[in-house]
Design a protein around this motif. Sequence first.
Motif, PDB file in Angstrom:
ATOM      1  N   TRP A 118      40.676  -0.979  33.030  1.00 19.07           N
ATOM      2  CA  TRP A 118      39.531  -1.654  32.431  1.00 19.07           C
ATOM      3  C   TRP A 118      38.914  -0.720  31.410  1.00 19.07           C
ATOM      4  O   TRP A 118      39.496   0.306  31.060  1.00 19.07           O
ATOM      5  N   GLN A 119      37.746  -1.032  30.864  1.00 23.14           N
ATOM      6  CA  GLN A 119      37.174  -0.256  29.765  1.00 23.14           C
ATOM      7  C   GLN A 119      35.951   0.558  30.148  1.00 23.14           C
ATOM      8  O   GLN A 119      35.301   1.141  29.272  1.00 23.14           O
ATOM      9  N   GLY A 120      35.598   0.639  31.410  1.00 23.15           N
ATOM     10  CA  GLY A 120      34.504   1.495  31.834  1.00 23.15           C
ATOM     11  C   GLY A 120      33.128   0.890  31.617  1.00 23.15           C
ATOM     12  O   GLY A 120      32.966  -0.283  31.267  1.00 23.15           O
ATOM     13  N   ARG A 139      40.140   4.534  37.105  1.00 21.48           N
ATOM     14  CA  ARG A 139      41.209   3.759  36.472  1.00 21.48           C
ATOM     15  C   ARG A 139      40.727   2.935  35.274  1.00 21.48           C
ATOM     16  O   ARG A 139      41.088   1.767  35.114  1.00 21.48           O
ATOM     17  N   SER A 140      39.911   3.554  34.429  1.00 24.44           N
ATOM     18  CA  SER A 140      39.493   2.882  33.198  1.00 24.44           C
ATOM     19  C   SER A 140      40.135   3.591  32.000  1.00 24.44           C
ATOM     20  O   SER A 140      40.508   4.760  32.065  1.00 24.44           O
ATOM     21  N   GLU A 141      40.226   2.858  30.912  1.00 23.10           N
ATOM     22  CA  GLU A 141      40.880   3.413  29.715  1.00 23.10           C
ATOM     23  C   GLU A 141      40.245   2.797  28.476  1.00 23.10           C
ATOM     24  O   GLU A 141      40.228   1.574  28.319  1.00 23.10           O
ATOM     25  N   ASP A 142      39.731   3.652  27.603  1.00 22.15           N
ATOM     26  CA  ASP A 142      39.126   3.179  26.357  1.00 22.15           C
ATOM     27  C   ASP A 142      39.935   3.697  25.177  1.00 22.15           C
ATOM     28  O   ASP A 142      40.491   4.799  25.233  1.00 22.15           O
ATOM     29  N   LEU A 144      38.819   4.710  22.408  1.00 18.79           N
ATOM     30  CA  LEU A 144      38.153   5.739  21.620  1.00 18.79           C
ATOM     31  C   LEU A 144      37.239   6.614  22.473  1.00 18.79           C
ATOM     32  O   LEU A 144      37.579   7.748  22.788  1.00 18.79           O
ATOM     33  N   TYR A 145      36.074   6.126  22.888  1.00 17.67           N
ATOM     34  CA  TYR A 145      35.067   6.962  23.537  1.00 17.67           C
ATOM     35  C   TYR A 145      34.860   6.609  25.015  1.00 17.67           C
ATOM     36  O   TYR A 145      34.648   5.455  25.354  1.00 17.67           O
ATOM     37  N   GLY A 146      34.904   7.643  25.871  1.00 19.77           N
ATOM     38  CA  GLY A 146      34.462   7.503  27.254  1.00 19.77           C
ATOM     39  C   GLY A 146      35.278   6.567  28.111  1.00 19.77           C
ATOM     40  O   GLY A 146      34.964   5.378  28.199  1.00 19.77           O
ATOM     41  N   GLY A 147      36.307   7.109  28.755  1.00 22.78           N
ATOM     42  CA  GLY A 147      37.097   6.264  29.631  1.00 22.78           C
ATOM     43  C   GLY A 147      36.275   5.691  30.766  1.00 22.78           C
ATOM     44  O   GLY A 147      36.264   4.487  31.008  1.00 22.78           O
ATOM     45  N   GLY A 148      35.560   6.556  31.508  1.00 25.89           N
ATOM     46  CA  GLY A 148      34.767   6.094  32.642  1.00 25.89           C
ATOM     47  C   GLY A 148      33.360   5.688  32.255  1.00 25.89           C
ATOM     48  O   GLY A 148      32.912   4.576  32.555  1.00 25.89           O
ATOM     49  N   LEU A 149      32.639   6.598  31.591  1.00 24.40           N
ATOM     50  CA  LEU A 149      31.257   6.353  31.166  1.00 24.40           C
ATOM     51  C   LEU A 149      31.088   6.726  29.705  1.00 24.40           C
ATOM     52  O   LEU A 149      31.562   7.791  29.270  1.00 24.40           O
TER      53      LEU A 149
END
Length: 325
Positions: A118-120, A139-142, A144-149
Amino acid sequence: VFIYPNERLDILENQLFILKFIAMKKLTFLLAFMIPIFLSAQTYIFPGPVSGTWDLDGSPYLVNGDIYVDKTSSLNIEAGVEVIIAGWYELVVYGEFNATGTETSKILFSTNHPRVVWQGISFIQPDFSSVIDHCIIERSEDTLYGGGLFFFKTYDQEILVKNTLIRKNQAVFGGGVSCILSSPTFENCEIVENMAAYGGGISLDEQSNIILKSSIVSRNKAEYGGGLRILKSSPQLISNTIENNFAKISGGAMLIERSDNYTVRKNQIAHNIANLGGAIHILNSNGSYCNNTLTLNDAHEKGGALYFEGNSDPEIMNTILYFNK
């Protein structure tokens, strides 16, 4: 063989009894299998605005699209709740967000399958203060900025993240956490096993003067700044354990660029690896280092513990460096 009518009737009755018995067995098995499903409550969350309280009775909350807390609303999540995201969706906070778990009843933000990301959670110029306490964000993935937060322009509000595990997230900047013009406080957190190009655990940009204390930053990976990457910011890093992070190029534990007036105090920085600056790569930066221990860090090329480059003139006091190579 000739069968008399009465015998044929007996045979049919026996067959019917057997069929009924088998059917009842199948039904009993099916009901036994379905009972846990009936007893387990779940709440579907559809795309759009969210607010109010997500309580334990409605858990798990299955998110099926991008959701947000608008500027006039608040979302409160109670202890023990599981928030399961069913795809590459994000939660954006413009208003107030409080996720308060306990030591024995943590709040989980995750996906419904190990291969789903997911995107956090993003805080974008929120109008209220927020708290994240005793949570797991994973288990989040962005892109560009901030996988989790991700925090963007939150400096006008107090945002506290404490007793929280942030793990196995990815992004370009800040696999676990990314801040731009933001200064949240992190206390007693674990930021582990995250990946990024810049700042495997945490990436700070443009006056992101966070407080990170009594936390663990470990087993994160990046090209630059395995544990943390700090750019044009003045954070306070106090009483943390920063260990076993890896940077392919520079700053195994930390890469600090064009930053002044930052504080690194009472930290244990060990077993980090990079090509330049096994523990810390300091580039055109001036900060204060006091009462730290840097040990067993490894640079493949220069600066087993510390590598200074450019116009760097930090103050280093009462700091122990040993067994670095």
